[in-house]
Motif scaffolding. Structure first.
Motif, mmCIF file in Angstrom:
data_model
loop_
_atom_site.group_PDB
_atom_site.id
_atom_site.type_symbol
_atom_site.label_atom_id
_atom_site.label_comp_id
_atom_site.label_asym_id
_atom_site.label_seq_id
_atom_site.Cartn_x
_atom_site.Cartn_y
_atom_site.Cartn_z
ATOM 1 N N LEU A 140 0.639 -1.102 -0.085
ATOM 2 C CA LEU A 140 0.523 -0.035 -0.094
ATOM 3 C C LEU A 140 1.108 1.002 0.268
ATOM 4 O O LEU A 140 1.218 1.836 1.001
ATOM 5 N N LYS A 144 -3.540 6.554 -3.646
ATOM 6 C CA LYS A 144 -4.431 6.650 -4.974
ATOM 7 C C LYS A 144 -5.711 8.459 -4.870
ATOM 8 O O LYS A 144 -6.010 8.579 -3.545
ATOM 9 N N SER A 161 -3.134 11.105 2.932
ATOM 10 C CA SER A 161 -2.858 10.616 4.135
ATOM 11 C C SER A 161 -1.860 9.968 3.652
ATOM 12 O O SER A 161 -0.766 9.421 4.842
ATOM 13 N N GLY A 180 -13.000 9.897 2.202
ATOM 14 C CA GLY A 180 -11.973 7.954 2.800
ATOM 15 C C GLY A 180 -12.498 7.645 4.107
ATOM 16 O O GLY A 180 -11.922 8.576 4.530
ATOM 17 N N THR A 205 -18.776 4.752 1.902
ATOM 18 C CA THR A 205 -18.935 3.143 2.023
ATOM 19 C C THR A 205 -18.424 3.055 3.727
ATOM 20 O O THR A 205 -17.199 2.760 4.131
ATOM 21 N N ARG A 324 -10.744 -4.759 4.224
ATOM 22 C CA ARG A 324 -9.840 -4.877 5.542
ATOM 23 C C ARG A 324 -10.986 -3.893 6.795
ATOM 24 O O ARG A 324 -11.248 -2.634 6.500
ATOM 25 N N LEU A 345 -22.080 9.900 0.883
ATOM 26 C CA LEU A 345 -21.105 10.325 -0.187
ATOM 27 C C LEU A 345 -22.504 9.303 -1.886
ATOM 28 O O LEU A 345 -22.809 10.248 -2.982
ATOM 29 N N ALA A 373 -7.945 10.421 1.744
ATOM 30 C CA ALA A 373 -7.747 9.095 2.731
ATOM 31 C C ALA A 373 -8.236 8.311 1.847
ATOM 32 O O ALA A 373 -9.316 7.222 2.228
ATOM 33 N N PHE A 376 -5.379 3.267 -1.695
ATOM 34 C CA PHE A 376 -3.202 3.385 -2.478
ATOM 35 C C PHE A 376 -3.988 2.364 -3.928
ATOM 36 O O PHE A 376 -5.443 1.420 -4.014
HETATM 37 P P1 NA7 Z 1 -8.329 2.240 2.059
HETATM 38 O O1 NA7 Z 1 -9.127 1.554 2.524
HETATM 39 O O2 NA7 Z 1 -8.501 1.305 0.787
HETATM 40 O O3 NA7 Z 1 -9.936 2.893 1.815
HETATM 41 C C1 NA7 Z 1 -10.012 4.442 1.392
HETATM 42 C C2 NA7 Z 1 -11.761 4.871 1.366
HETATM 43 O O4 NA7 Z 1 -11.319 6.187 0.289
HETATM 44 C C3 NA7 Z 1 -12.938 4.299 1.353
HETATM 45 O O5 NA7 Z 1 -13.542 4.954 2.457
HETATM 46 C C4 NA7 Z 1 -13.233 4.486 -0.151
HETATM 47 O O6 NA7 Z 1 -14.461 4.919 -0.367
HETATM 48 C C5 NA7 Z 1 -12.791 5.849 -0.090
HETATM 49 N N1 NA7 Z 1 -12.572 6.448 -1.437
HETATM 50 C C6 NA7 Z 1 -11.919 5.948 -2.033
HETATM 51 N N2 NA7 Z 1 -11.765 6.215 -3.579
HETATM 52 C C7 NA7 Z 1 -13.065 7.553 -3.347
HETATM 53 C C8 NA7 Z 1 -13.735 8.438 -4.003
HETATM 54 N N3 NA7 Z 1 -13.460 8.288 -5.560
HETATM 55 N N4 NA7 Z 1 -15.072 9.270 -3.473
HETATM 56 C C9 NA7 Z 1 -14.846 9.482 -1.940
HETATM 57 N N5 NA7 Z 1 -14.252 8.303 -1.295
HETATM 58 C C10 NA7 Z 1 -13.268 6.982 -2.349
HETATM 59 O O7 NA7 Z 1 -7.495 3.034 2.295
HETATM 60 P P2 NA7 Z 1 -6.544 3.014 3.586
HETATM 61 O O8 NA7 Z 1 -6.074 4.678 3.341
HETATM 62 O O9 NA7 Z 1 -8.027 3.888 4.779
HETATM 63 O O10 NA7 Z 1 -6.651 2.184 4.894
HETATM 64 C C11 NA7 Z 1 -5.121 1.352 4.277
HETATM 65 C C12 NA7 Z 1 -4.784 0.926 5.173
HETATM 66 O O11 NA7 Z 1 -5.319 -0.047 5.895
HETATM 67 C C13 NA7 Z 1 -3.201 0.878 5.428
HETATM 68 O O12 NA7 Z 1 -3.068 2.366 5.477
HETATM 69 C C14 NA7 Z 1 -3.276 0.288 6.361
HETATM 70 O O13 NA7 Z 1 -3.202 1.383 7.312
HETATM 71 C C15 NA7 Z 1 -3.918 -1.103 6.279
HETATM 72 P P3 NA7 Z 1 -15.370 2.988 -1.163
HETATM 73 O O14 NA7 Z 1 -15.176 2.210 0.234
HETATM 74 O O15 NA7 Z 1 -13.874 2.535 -1.782
HETATM 75 O O16 NA7 Z 1 -16.592 3.619 -1.296
#
Ligand code: NA7
Length: 550
Positions: A140, A144, A161, A180, A205, A324, A345, A373, A376
């Motif tokens: 990770l 992204k 983040s 996020g 989500t 996760r 959203l 946030a 990746f």
């Molecule tokens: P995650 O677990 O991949 O979470 C990313 C979050 O961002 C998730 O809630 C996504 O919602 C949200 N997301 C992604 N793209 C969008 C867009 N376009 N619009 C709105 N929301 C979005 O990454 P994290 O960094 O939180 O966790 C990874 C960690 O896991 C790492 O750093 C370690 O601590 C362990 P979605 O669920 O896709 O609807």
């Protein structure tokens, strides 16, 4: 061209362990690290509240018992600055920095078939020739950032983040928006909320989370762990996830509701990730999972006072653990604060950024700071960033066009002497990555010992071996609920990414046994060659293909 035995990429936990081990074998090692300092993801994820969700004593190296005994963790789950201090201490203690080239990104590498050496290009124009290329680039580590229109118009501060700036970020008096609600968003929300004027959390989500039950480590606990560290390590290595939790042998469906409630209550109050193993079938059977979901929803429901907010925050439409989950410290309770609001959203999607904030379908949210946030490009993002070219001009990108194909997650056919640490196809993010990392590096060290002893030059995964393993990874995932839900485990986090399941879900113990068996069978699924492939073919030197493979 600088000549080395091992060219390692990445100076995070895996890179440092690999450096230590390869150097201890008498090899000349150079590590290329794109950042200015050590730490890998821990260097970049310096956001407020960043904390490991694996217990500190388990998220630490096991290779040196002196190191285990002398390091004192202050909290059950260490925060990012403490983890960075640890990794810096390790580097000093074992004198590792001298072999690391900081601020040096590997932009490309190709395998020279005549010399059996990897020729590696740094971003600054320097080149290295190495017998072994080891990729310790993280799972990770490529962030992204969603392609939301208007990002350049926004006049306030924007952060991600996973690329958190090294300078102090002040939230005082500011209206902050976090996009996020994965682990990163959930960790930073309770820490930023009390410091800012207003916090808006943009949720797509709703996510499951189990309380961390974090606490300072007392002298007594520290002594107790250190007195029995070897057995703790063994327990971790023999647990499915590498976290030390032994799954309950019972099914969630075979016990009375009262017993289940008690078991879940105990897990909720103490286990963090281990909650998922309260019964062996929580991650395997939907009806069993439903019992956990019911319990978690009731628990979360009690933490949020406002019924409308509560309904929006409750995760519902995917099984617990299939994506996760987070291990949080006060996330849901933060929404009871008067300066925190949730932007759902799903009801009101983001349309674009404006000069003053974010416009959703319901109107503009005025903000001074926006924090992505948003996660990746998981598993393959950092492996596919440089141009890596193996035999016959085949690039890794082309090879993995339909998803990553590996032998045990560590090697790829067509890419001799290239080793991926905790790559796709290994237990990786479905495990305590420290356990997986150290096991894979020890396994590679043993392979290299054999090669040195027998004057072998190349190892390479066979096509048959890697196809069979890649199928096995998919087959094991299909036995679980991970398979049922789009997530970064299966490439759903990036539009257009191949939808294949990437981590091996068969557990670290089973995985270790397979690696051991592979070694015992003379490295089945690999070819070990006494000369470079081209030379071997041109001169008719027979390559060594273990029985039943290749
Ligand atoms: P995650 O677990 O991949 O979470 C990313 C979050 O961002 C998730 O809630 C996504 O919602 C949200 N997301 C992604 N793209 C969008 C867009 N376009 N619009 C709105 N929301 C979005 O990454 P994290 O960094 O939180 O966790 C990874 C960690 O896991 C790492 O750093 C370690 O601590 C362990 P979605 O669920 O896709 O609807």
């Amino acid at each position: 061209m600088i000549d080395v035995d091992v060219l390692l990429v990445g100076a995070g936990f895996a890179g440092l362990r690999a450096l230590y081990t390869m150097r201890s074998r008498g090899m000349r090692v150079t590590v290329l690290e794109a950042s200015a300092d050590l730490g890998g993801v821990w260097y970049h994820n310096g956001y407020p509240g960043a904390r490991c969700d694996v217990e500190s004593y388990d998220y630490s190296y096991r290779f040196s018992s002196e190191l285990e005994q002398e390091w004192r963790w202050s909290e059950r789950y260490a925060q990012q600055p403490e983890i960075l201090s640890y990794i810096r201490h390790v580097a000093e203690r074992f004198d590792l920095r001298k072999d690391i080239e900081f601020n040096t990104r590997m932009i490309g590498a190709h395998f020279d078939e005549d010399t059996s050496r990897w020729v590696v290009e740094g971003g600054d124009g320097r080149r290295w020739a190495a017998r072994i290329l080891m990729l310790c680039v993280g799972q990770l580590s490529t962030t992204k950032r969603p392609d939301i229109p208007g990002q350049n118009q926004f006049k306030g501060e924007i952060y991600h983040s996973g690329e958190w700036p090294l300078h102090e970020v002040s939230f005082a008096g500011k209206r902050v928006g976090i996009i996020g609600t994965g682990s990163s968003g959930m960790q930073m929300t309770p820490v930023i909320a009390p410091q800012c004027a207003h916090l808006s959390v943009f949720q797509r989500t709703p996510n499951y989370s189990i309380p961390a039950a974090n606490a300072p480590v007392s002298e007594e606990e520290d002594r107790a762990v250190k007195a029995n560290y070897r057995s703790r390590r063994e327990q971790a290595a023999n647990s499915p996830s590498g976290l030390g939790f032994i799954p309950n042998k019972k099914s969630a469906l075979e016990v009375t509701p009262e017993e289940r409630e008690q078991v879940y209550e105990a897990g909720w109050n103490r286990l963090g990730f281990g909650f998922a193993l309260s019964y062996y079938d929580i991650l395997l059977s939907k009806p069993a999972n439903d019992t956990a979901v019911d319990f978690i929803r009731r628990k979360i429901g009690k933490l949020v006072a406002d019924p409308t907010l509560r309904a929006k925050l409750l995760p519902a439409d995917f099984p617990f653990g299939a994506r996760r989950p987070s291990v949080d410290s006060g996330y849901f309770q933060t929404f009871n604060r008067s300066n925190v609001s949730l932007v759902d959203l799903r009801e009101t999607p983001i349309e674009h950024f404006t000069e003053r904030g974010i416009r959703t379908s319901a109107g503009e949210h005025a903000l001074d700071m926006i924090i992505f946030a948003t996660g990746f490009d998981a598993f393959t993002g950092s492996l596919l960033k440089p141009q890596i070219t193996g035999r016959n001009g085949m690039t890794l990108k082309a090879k993995w066009e339909n998803g990553p194909v590996t032998q045990y997650g560590v090697a790829v056919s067509g890419f001799p002497n290239m080793f991926i640490v905790v790559g796709p196809g290994s237990p990786s993010l479905l495990s305590n990555v420290m356990v997986s990392t150290e096991e894979q590096i020890d396994w590679l060290a043993a392979l290299l010992d054999k090669m040195d002893k027998e004057s072998l030059v190349e190892f390479e995964a066979t096509e048959a071996g890697e196809s069979a393993w890649t199928e096995e990874v998919q087959a094991r995932a299909k036995e679980t609920l991970y398979w049922t839900t789009p997530s970064f485990y299966n490439g759903a986090e990036i539009a257009g990414k191949p939808r294949v399941f990437m981590p091996y879900s068969g557990g670290v113990r089973g995985y270790r046994r397979l690696l051991q068996q592979c070694a015992a069978e003379g490295y089945s699924g690999f070819e070990l060659r006494p000369a470079s492939g081209r030379l071997a073919r041109n001169t008719g030197i027979q390559t060594m293909t273990p029985p039943g493979q290749g």
